[in-house]
Design an enzyme around this catalytic site. Structure first.
Site: not given
Lengths: 167, 167, 167
Positions: C9, C11, C13, C49
């Protein structure tokens, strides 16, 4: 003492499973509700959860000061926190510094003497929400779940009432 | 005989996996569709599923009377029910007593002689829906999945076409 | 060489986990971003990121020509594709033949010499979206994930930062 995170979708049986885990610990368990009875839907739900849990629980309502509540109730039976996603929602509505609040919670969890069982929700497995607030919320919830899972000793993901062990 | 629940998200490969499970049982399998061909999207989808299944299936459409259909088709090959969430949606639209219908289905499943493979959807892992009807539906779907998983002999959760064994 | 699909899903990780997998391979890793910095939200996310990844990556932006990018970068370190669902979204917006593009990608993945780590999203576990475009997108995403998982050597499903091995 163990920190146990129970995650899953809506009505997946998370609370029931978390109650079983909390009751398995010796001592009188403490139920820390992060929900206030704000509307009819919520009032009904709180009453149902209470009826299922039965007596024998110390009950406490903490919409915002969750970390403080854990510190104050440490030393006795297990604490069941139901649930983290509602707590996060309360923090966001109150305009609090939620990343700091999550970091503080994670830090406190590492040093608790009595067990803590925390219930949370997975909210990031649907379509990207149209509105920016909902997107911000699901991002925050995802980050919170990662952070708390990182300090937890056990993590279980519940689907259809059945647990999958993640950690 | 085994009751197998296959759950997962939209287009996760649930139906295909359920077909494999149903065909593994000796005897001519029965396909119980809970969907009616109400619109173009659904008509197209039904046609695709049928083409993939191929011939050799007994086909039956049961938007509401699912429990009755299971009783009537018991004794032969496996029954594949596709899907429970659509059945629930039909019950809600018809104004039927859905908690009773689910309890009755669960009860009937415990005493079937031929295998039953049931497909359902996980719908509770996204953001809380804005409208109360959608919330009520996802709550009902979550409770249904817990109930049916509780009486099932096997439960599989499908992600990207790959099964995880829950039970 | 292995093709690794990381799904989960929002967020959850996924990207972080995919980076760990890509860096574990000898050679300088290649980061193939399918996102353009179209708005502030995205610009901020790309910067975050990049800061986390650190230097040492060859960076490339490919909103549409992903298969070509894999062919051109083959023979060196691992390629990290982040992410497939955004690529699919770009294909749909551009009016491209997405089923063909997915089939071509799957075909190319089978014959790569250097490893490929692909990040994708699960978007089908919430309530059925109201609008037809969102439904079409989540259907396409589900089919894409099944197809790529089918040719992958390893598939991991990430929840709360923790991987579950699917394949």
């Amino acid at each position: 003492m163990p920190v146990i995170l129970i995650t899953g979708g809506a009505r997946s049986g998370k609370s029931r499973h978390a109650e079983v885990r909390a009751r398995a610990v010796p001592g009188r368990p403490v139920y820390i509700a992060t929900a206030g009875a704000l509307d009819e839907e919520m009032t009904e739900r709180i009453a149902k959860h209470r009826a299922r849990r039965g007596s024998g629980w110390i009950e406490r309502e903490e919409p915002l000061r969750l970390t403080q509540a854990l510190i104050e109730t440490d030393g006795g039976g297990a604490r069941l926190v139901d649930c983290l996603t509602l707590w996060l929602s309360n923090l966001l509505h109150a305009g609090n510094d939620w990343p700091q609040a999550i970091a503080k919670l994670a830090d406190t969890l590492k040093s608790q003497r009595s067990p803590v069982v925390l219930v949370t929700n997975e909210v990031g497995l649907g379509i990207v929400p149209d509105n920016a607030l909902a997107r911000a919320y699901r991002d925050a919830a995802g980050l919170m779940n990662q952070t708390i899972a990182g300090v937890a000793d056990e993590v279980e993901f519940i689907v259809a009432g059945l647990p999958m062990k993640l950690k």
